[in-house]
Write an enzyme that holds these catalytic residues in place. Sequence first.
Site, PDB file in Angstrom:
ATOM      1  N   LYS A  80      13.799  22.579  49.966  1.00 14.01           N
ATOM      2  CA  LYS A  80      12.903  21.220  50.778  1.00 14.01           C
ATOM      3  C   LYS A  80      11.798  21.579  51.636  1.00 14.01           C
ATOM      4  O   LYS A  80      11.902  22.475  52.606  1.00 14.01           O
ATOM      5  CB  LYS A  80      13.870  20.294  51.419  1.00 14.01           C
ATOM      6  CG  LYS A  80      13.672  19.110  52.010  1.00 14.01           C
ATOM      7  CD  LYS A  80      14.676  18.225  52.420  1.00 14.01           C
ATOM      8  CE  LYS A  80      14.445  16.755  52.924  1.00 14.01           C
ATOM      9  NZ  LYS A  80      15.561  15.975  53.205  1.00 14.01           N
ATOM     10  N   SER A 155      15.789  11.591  51.203  1.00 14.76           N
ATOM     11  CA  SER A 155      14.512  11.964  51.345  1.00 14.76           C
ATOM     12  C   SER A 155      14.465  13.262  50.289  1.00 14.76           C
ATOM     13  O   SER A 155      13.370  13.755  50.135  1.00 14.76           O
ATOM     14  CB  SER A 155      14.147  12.255  52.790  1.00 14.76           C
ATOM     15  OG  SER A 155      15.025  13.217  53.097  1.00 14.76           O
ATOM     16  N   SER A 179      20.343  11.838  53.068  1.00 11.93           N
ATOM     17  CA  SER A 179      18.914  12.147  52.266  1.00 11.93           C
ATOM     18  C   SER A 179      19.640  13.524  51.095  1.00 11.93           C
ATOM     19  O   SER A 179      18.754  13.954  50.353  1.00 11.93           O
ATOM     20  CB  SER A 179      18.081  12.820  53.189  1.00 11.93           C
ATOM     21  OG  SER A 179      17.138  11.874  53.584  1.00 11.93           O
TER      22      SER A 179
HETATM   23  N1  GLN Z   1      17.361   7.081  54.119  1.00 15.72           N
HETATM   24  C1  GLN Z   1      17.845   7.379  55.401  1.00 15.72           C
HETATM   25  C2  GLN Z   1      16.585   7.312  56.377  1.00 15.72           C
HETATM   26  O1  GLN Z   1      15.485   7.083  55.918  1.00 15.72           O
HETATM   27  C3  GLN Z   1      18.291   9.048  55.516  1.00 15.72           C
HETATM   28  C4  GLN Z   1      17.211   9.916  55.844  1.00 15.72           C
HETATM   29  C5  GLN Z   1      17.863  11.256  55.931  1.00 15.72           C
HETATM   30  O2  GLN Z   1      19.139  11.673  55.561  1.00 15.72           O
HETATM   31  N2  GLN Z   1      16.794  12.238  56.391  1.00 15.72           N
HETATM   32  O3  GLN Z   1      16.647   7.351  57.418  1.00 15.72           O
END
Ligand code: GLN
Length: 463
Positions: A80, A155, A179
């Site tokens: 990532k 994400s 994410s």
């Molecule tokens: N979808 C969640 C958010 O937007 C999780 C994001 C994440 O785990 N980095 O905060």
Amino acid sequence: MPINLAILTIKKAHEGMLSGAFSAVDLATAYLEEIKKKDGDINAFREVFADVIEQAKKADEKFAKKEGVNPLLGIPFSIKDNILIQGRKAGASSKILEGYVAPYDATVIARLKEKGVVFIGRVNMDEFAMGGSTENSAYGPTKNPHDLGNVAGGSSGGSAASVAADFSLASLGSDTGGSIRQPAAFCEVVGLKPTYGSVSRHGLMAMGSSLDVIGPLTKTVEDAEIIFDAIKGEDKYDSTSFSPVKEISTISPKKIGIPKGLLDMGGIDPEVKANFKEMVLKLEKNGYQISEVDLPHLSYSLAAYYIIMPAEVSSNMSRFDGVKYGIKKEGGNLLEDYLNTRGEGLGKEVRRRIMLGTYVLSSGYYDAYYAKANRVRNVIREDFSKAFTLVDAILTPTAPSHSFKIGEKTSDPLAMYLEDIFTVTANLAGIPAISVPSNIQIMAPHHREDILFAIGKDIEKLR
Ligand code: GLN
């Protein structure tokens, strides 16, 4: 003979290289060819590294010399874009970090380097990991390899898509509120969010520091276990990291709890519900005891998360000031420098969270929002501790819906936040959780990843 990437696992790839059926160079070449063929449409990669074949050659030399041979030697990984690899670009899919080169290795990367893995490239994500669809990337969304009209989730959408599309055998992602798990569910791969602190955050760009954790996305539960074993453990560069002290009992987990009222909740796709019920029945038929567990404060998780997370985001993002990192857009004075740099360098969602976080931390509101959300976090943690005296693990869907259409939720941030309803609780409580196909999440007590792996492997068999 061509390598059948579709059915490859870490163990099979290792056996193939060990027996000489194919080399690490053959394997890397096969993945690079897939990327060339399909990533123009999918957009999983921010960058495919130029030295992949050289890295693979080094792995082959080690196999030849029988030096440092281990299950991860020569295994291709995507990483990532918010995890640092020394000397390579890292951008968190944000314009503000354009041109930034990592000055050191994240601890997880250093550990994988010791194993001799091959880094294929860095992959797309929602900007600074804020989002659930990879549509917040400054470099375009990642498409779902199973349906190019749909999102890959987020994400860590690039990570999930790269594994699902056979662009790499495994990937590292980060999970602050889901994410790793939600994109894994959307792309039909396995995603593990380890116990908070069990994997070092050193070299991960911080989002919500009390919630963030790095973990693997893979084809199988066994692969996730192999990678977790390689990256976990205490690290002197992350004071919240630790190695569990207690030896773990080997009794196989058989008691599974389902949160009371879960299936009566609104907003869950009927197909997701049906699929979940079917898996619960199968587990029951195969010797699991299923019971309802009471998690009375579960319904407050999302609200608590969307206060604590932006508060931490607003403080972590203050380092992006146009002076220390990335782009700088000059103005007439210091304030204008900030406004111009952040205005141009950061996307809408990131700016929204900085503002929300600054608001909930401001002196008049701190107690009403931030302090209260932390109290809610504590009672949620207690709910889980109590529940885990009765059951070995808790089962929910990973996400309330299957992968949705690109653009479907971009104009409605609240609809996007609702995607996180089942995942944020594990981050608030710090407990480990895994997503296994199709869209099933297992949660276990702190440091009991072994329970997730045992039940996850059963679910893989029962699908
Ligand atoms: N979808 C969640 C958010 O937007 C999780 C994001 C994440 O785990 N980095 O905060």
